[in-house]
Write an enzyme that holds these catalytic residues in place. Structure first.
Site, PDB file in Angstrom:
ATOM      1  N   CYS A   2      51.323  43.175  38.275  1.00  0.00           N
ATOM      2  CA  CYS A   2      52.996  43.234  37.927  1.00  0.00           C
ATOM      3  C   CYS A   2      53.693  41.727  37.911  1.00  0.00           C
ATOM      4  O   CYS A   2      52.958  40.681  37.983  1.00  0.00           O
ATOM      5  CB  CYS A   2      53.409  43.871  39.290  1.00  0.00           C
ATOM      6  SG  CYS A   2      52.584  45.278  39.646  1.00  0.00           S
ATOM      7  N   LEU A  53      52.547  46.868  35.948  1.00  0.00           N
ATOM      8  CA  LEU A  53      51.609  47.291  34.814  1.00  0.00           C
ATOM      9  C   LEU A  53      50.749  48.121  35.538  1.00  0.00           C
ATOM     10  O   LEU A  53      50.005  47.687  36.230  1.00  0.00           O
ATOM     11  CB  LEU A  53      50.862  45.879  34.115  1.00  0.00           C
ATOM     12  CG  LEU A  53      50.060  45.985  33.368  1.00  0.00           C
ATOM     13  CD1 LEU A  53      50.335  46.631  32.096  1.00  0.00           C
ATOM     14  CD2 LEU A  53      49.201  44.754  33.068  1.00  0.00           C
ATOM     15  N   ILE A  55      47.696  50.008  36.311  1.00  0.00           N
ATOM     16  CA  ILE A  55      45.965  49.720  36.254  1.00  0.00           C
ATOM     17  C   ILE A  55      45.176  50.610  37.133  1.00  0.00           C
ATOM     18  O   ILE A  55      44.515  51.202  36.628  1.00  0.00           O
ATOM     19  CB  ILE A  55      45.697  48.246  36.487  1.00  0.00           C
ATOM     20  CG1 ILE A  55      46.330  47.260  35.581  1.00  0.00           C
ATOM     21  CG2 ILE A  55      44.226  48.005  36.329  1.00  0.00           C
ATOM     22  CD1 ILE A  55      46.025  47.507  34.016  1.00  0.00           C
ATOM     23  N   LEU A  56      45.787  50.679  38.241  1.00  0.00           N
ATOM     24  CA  LEU A  56      45.246  51.750  39.137  1.00  0.00           C
ATOM     25  C   LEU A  56      46.171  52.712  39.818  1.00  0.00           C
ATOM     26  O   LEU A  56      47.339  52.108  39.958  1.00  0.00           O
ATOM     27  CB  LEU A  56      44.855  51.113  40.585  1.00  0.00           C
ATOM     28  CG  LEU A  56      43.580  49.936  40.492  1.00  0.00           C
ATOM     29  CD1 LEU A  56      43.421  49.177  41.707  1.00  0.00           C
ATOM     30  CD2 LEU A  56      42.226  50.767  40.077  1.00  0.00           C
ATOM     31  N   ASN A  76      52.034  41.782  43.560  1.00  0.00           N
ATOM     32  CA  ASN A  76      51.564  41.506  42.311  1.00  0.00           C
ATOM     33  C   ASN A  76      50.242  41.238  42.555  1.00  0.00           C
ATOM     34  O   ASN A  76      49.641  40.296  43.066  1.00  0.00           O
ATOM     35  CB  ASN A  76      52.258  40.225  41.873  1.00  0.00           C
ATOM     36  CG  ASN A  76      51.667  39.733  40.559  1.00  0.00           C
ATOM     37  OD1 ASN A  76      51.244  40.428  39.488  1.00  0.00           O
ATOM     38  ND2 ASN A  76      51.649  38.312  40.151  1.00  0.00           N
ATOM     39  N   ILE A 294      37.766  33.820  20.166  1.00  0.00           N
ATOM     40  CA  ILE A 294      38.735  33.136  19.113  1.00  0.00           C
ATOM     41  C   ILE A 294      37.927  32.039  18.323  1.00  0.00           C
ATOM     42  O   ILE A 294      37.192  31.366  19.114  1.00  0.00           O
ATOM     43  CB  ILE A 294      40.009  32.239  19.728  1.00  0.00           C
ATOM     44  CG1 ILE A 294      41.031  33.458  20.205  1.00  0.00           C
ATOM     45  CG2 ILE A 294      40.607  31.375  18.836  1.00  0.00           C
ATOM     46  CD1 ILE A 294      41.915  34.013  19.068  1.00  0.00           C
ATOM     47  N   SER A 367      38.381  37.144  32.479  1.00  0.00           N
ATOM     48  CA  SER A 367      37.907  35.885  32.041  1.00  0.00           C
ATOM     49  C   SER A 367      36.888  35.135  32.977  1.00  0.00           C
ATOM     50  O   SER A 367      36.523  35.818  33.898  1.00  0.00           O
ATOM     51  CB  SER A 367      39.295  35.090  32.143  1.00  0.00           C
ATOM     52  OG  SER A 367      39.163  33.574  31.643  1.00  0.00           O
TER      53      SER A 367
END
Length: 651
Positions: A2, A53, A55-56, A76, A294, A367
């Site tokens: 968040c 956002l 997600i869970l 967050n 990338i 990541s």
């Protein structure tokens, strides 16, 4: 995942409309839900804002601010082991209305107070208002994966996941801190707790901040410090035991980061760190994990083909994007919006674009940041040890003294070599200090203090950072001491900032499985020889990341992995002499350099002209200056009302 924003206003003049603007400036971090509440407390108004956002627990059960009895909270991040903590709470009588980790944090805080953080495995920044005690408590995760900025002028305490939230509050004064500007030009980022603006700070990782609304007292204290892990006695175990325990911890950490109610992917560069994540997680899974890479058409910068070979071997669902200078040009003007504090890591462009690529397919991407810091992957560690510990101290003093008498610009032949003047000054400083820790600081900087002083016009003070004050015990070996400091500096304020802002700009949650605190707590106690093997390989070089490489070779054949390390950077030094040269001419020209009153234009213009003419100048110095100029134009000259809409930050 968040974005959070809010305030404590002791003048009681901030309303909900301001809170909504502050919070909605972070809409890109949380496009799925929003919550805003202003709570009147004795002595102050408290605003709690959150963009979510999901997600869970994708239902409304995770809506914030969340309340329980006398506590209110915004959050967050993610707590990955929340189900285990929930069972502990249920055992002592707590019940739950949702399946969210937010509710577990809140009720855990009610049960155990601020010390509940000791139970959490995750990445987080959360704010709890205790309406009975009239206290606000802020907690940031141990490694600093999730950001937390705050502004304090004695009457207004503002906070946010990003600085852009503060520009929406009338009390915020955007006065540039020249001391922080000096740090930025030196390192290409601003180390915590400092910020580009005066009266504005970053809450340091592993810290808890409390604000008493009764007496306006702000107290910041650590609850976890990586230096404490390194200061513990070395573990008395053999190599096989170390390998088995490290692998066990990595498997646990990586699998925790797969917990989500939405699709999850992996950034795959082809190096050992990201390959360890992909290799361990793909093993035993029938579904093909999505991986993202990338690539560059410039061969010296490209390792996408290596990543493709690994992906083919593992059987992942692989996606790659070969970017050009045109792609980079498209994202340049968006960088100040994504990184709303000056930030000039040379891989911001590919990181932003790989995040954009992943966001087309998943809502979470793993990541592998932290691998170089915890397993000793960077060559700067080898260099720091070689330049200091392998040379007798009297010889270093003699060399430094002799170098101080010679102007490097007058040395035939060498003065024409790449970045020679700066490298000369750095070696002089390293041998003067005779310390691997000071060598690490010098090597980690792009611009020398003398060059910074020439570039900046106003007088400034050299701030102390964790490079200067964050050292673990002197009895620790040189490598582990450097690893401890690098964890508290370059990792948190460069690498983690880079990934958090790039992923959040496109509504993508970035997770960092190698930064599970259980992993570093174990590795910190291992001897240096398990990180950089002193015995040389067939090419006559020390083996960096020795322990991690042994583990990865169990999942991916050595012949696919064993190659020189390549940094994940864009070919800026090529592009800025070609397709992007006009930006250098424009932003580092005399008119724009003089606008802010911060710079001496002449030495910067001379450096820029020399670089564009093909002289062996370190482009990173100019990239730092260019990034600042782009940032200054956006945040100091452009009215806030023209802020770029969230959906256009990385279109």
């Amino acid at each position: 995942m968040c974005g959070i924003a809010g305030f404590v206003d002791f003048t009681r003049q901030t309303g909900k409309d301001t809170l909504v603007r502050m919070t909605d400036s972070l809409a890109h971090r949380g496009p799925n839900d929003a919550g805003y509440e202003v709570i009147e407390q004795p002595g102050a108004s408290v605003g709690l804002g959150q963009r979510r956002l999901s997600i869970l627990d994708l239902s409304s059960g995770g809506h914030q601010p969340m309340h329980f009895r006398h506590l209110s909270m915004i959050f967050n991040g993610e707590v990955y082991n929340f189900m285990e903590v929930r069972k502990e709470l249920e055992a002592v009588g707590y019940t739950f209305d949702s399946t969210s980790d937010t509710e577990v944090i809140l009720k855990g805080f009610h049960c155990w107070g601020p010390s509940v953080v000791d139970k959490f495995i995750g990445m987080f920044a959360y704010v709890v208002l205790d309406r009975e005690k009239n206290v606000v408590t802020v907690t940031r995760d141990r490694a600093g994966v999730k950001p937390f900025y705050y502004y304090w002028d004695g009457q207004h305490f503002l906070w946010g996941s990003e600085l852009k939230a503060f520009h929406q509050h009338r009390a915020f004064r955007k006065d540039i801190d020249v001391n922080s500007l000096a740090l930025f030009l030196q390192f290409s980022y601003i180390p915590a707790p400092y910020c580009i603006f005066k009266n504005t700070y970053k809450l340091r990782p592993g810290h808890i901040l409390t604000l008493s609304l009764g007496d306006k007292r702000v107290v910041e204290r650590p609850y976890w410090d990586v230096a404490d892990c390194y200061n513990k006695p070395r573990l008395r175990i053999d190599e096989q035991e170390a390998l088995e325990e490290t692998e066990r911890l990595l498997v646990s950490a990586y699998n925790y980061r797969m917990v989500a109610d939405v699709p999850v992917g992996i950034f795959l560069s082809g190096g050992y760190d990201s390959c360890s994540v992909a290799g361990i997680l793909q093993k035993g899974r029938t579904e093909r994990l999505k991986t993202f890479t990338i690539g560059f058409h410039e061969a010296d910068f490209n390792e996408a083909h290596y990543a493709k070979k690994v992906a083919d071997y593992l059987g992942t669902d692989h996606h790659e994007w070969y970017i050009t200078a045109g792609d980079a040009k498209d994202v340049f003007h968006r960088l100040p919006e994504i990184y709303d504090e000056p930030f000039a890591d040379n891989s911001v462009v590919p990181t932003a674009l790989v995040s954009q690529l992943a966001a087309r397919h998943v809502k979470v991407s793993l990541s592998a940041d932290g691998g170089d810091e915890i397993f000793a992957g960077y060559k700067k560690f080898n260099q720091s040890l070689r330049y200091t510990e392998s040379i007798p101290a009297p010889v270093q003093s003699m060399l430094s003294g002799a170098m101080s008498l010679i102007n490097p610009e007058r040395i035939p032949y060498f003065s024409r070599q790449y970045n020679f003047d700066t490298r000369y000054r750095k070696m002089q400083a390293i041998w003067e200090s005779r310390s691997p820790l000071e060598a690490l600081k010098v090597i980690s900087s792009y611009t020398t203090p003398e060059e910074v002083a020439a570039f900046i016009r106003p007088a400034y003070t050299a701030y102390e950072t964790s490079f200067d004050t964050g050292y673990p015990g002197a009895s620790l070996d040189g490598l582990n001491r450097m690893l401890s400091v690098d964890y508290k500096t370059f990792l948190v304020d460069n690498n983690l900032v880079k990934v958090d802002r790039a992923t959040m700009a496109v509504g993508l949650e970035g997770r960092e499985p190698m930064l599970d605190h259980r992993v570093i707590e174990f590795l910190a106690q291992l001897p240096a020889d398990l990180k950089i093997r002193k015995a040389v390989d067939l090419r006559g070089r020390p083996v960096n990341k020795y322990l991690l490489k042994k583990i990865v070779h169990k999942y991916i054949p050595k012949e696919l992995m064993d190659r020189p390390k390549m940094p994940f950077i864009a070919p800026l030094k090529v592009w800025f002499r070609d397709e992007l040269a006009e930006k250098m001419h424009d932003y580092l020209g005399e008119r724009k350099l003089r606008e802010s009153g911060l710079f001496n234009a002449k030495p910067i213009m001379e450096l820029s002209r020399a670089y564009l003419a093909g002289s062996p100048v370190n482009y990173q110095k100019l990239w730092n200056l260019l990034v600042f100029q782009l940032w200054y134009e956006r945040w100091m000259k452009t009215p806030v009302a023209t802020a770029m809409p969230a959906e256009e930050v990385l279109a």
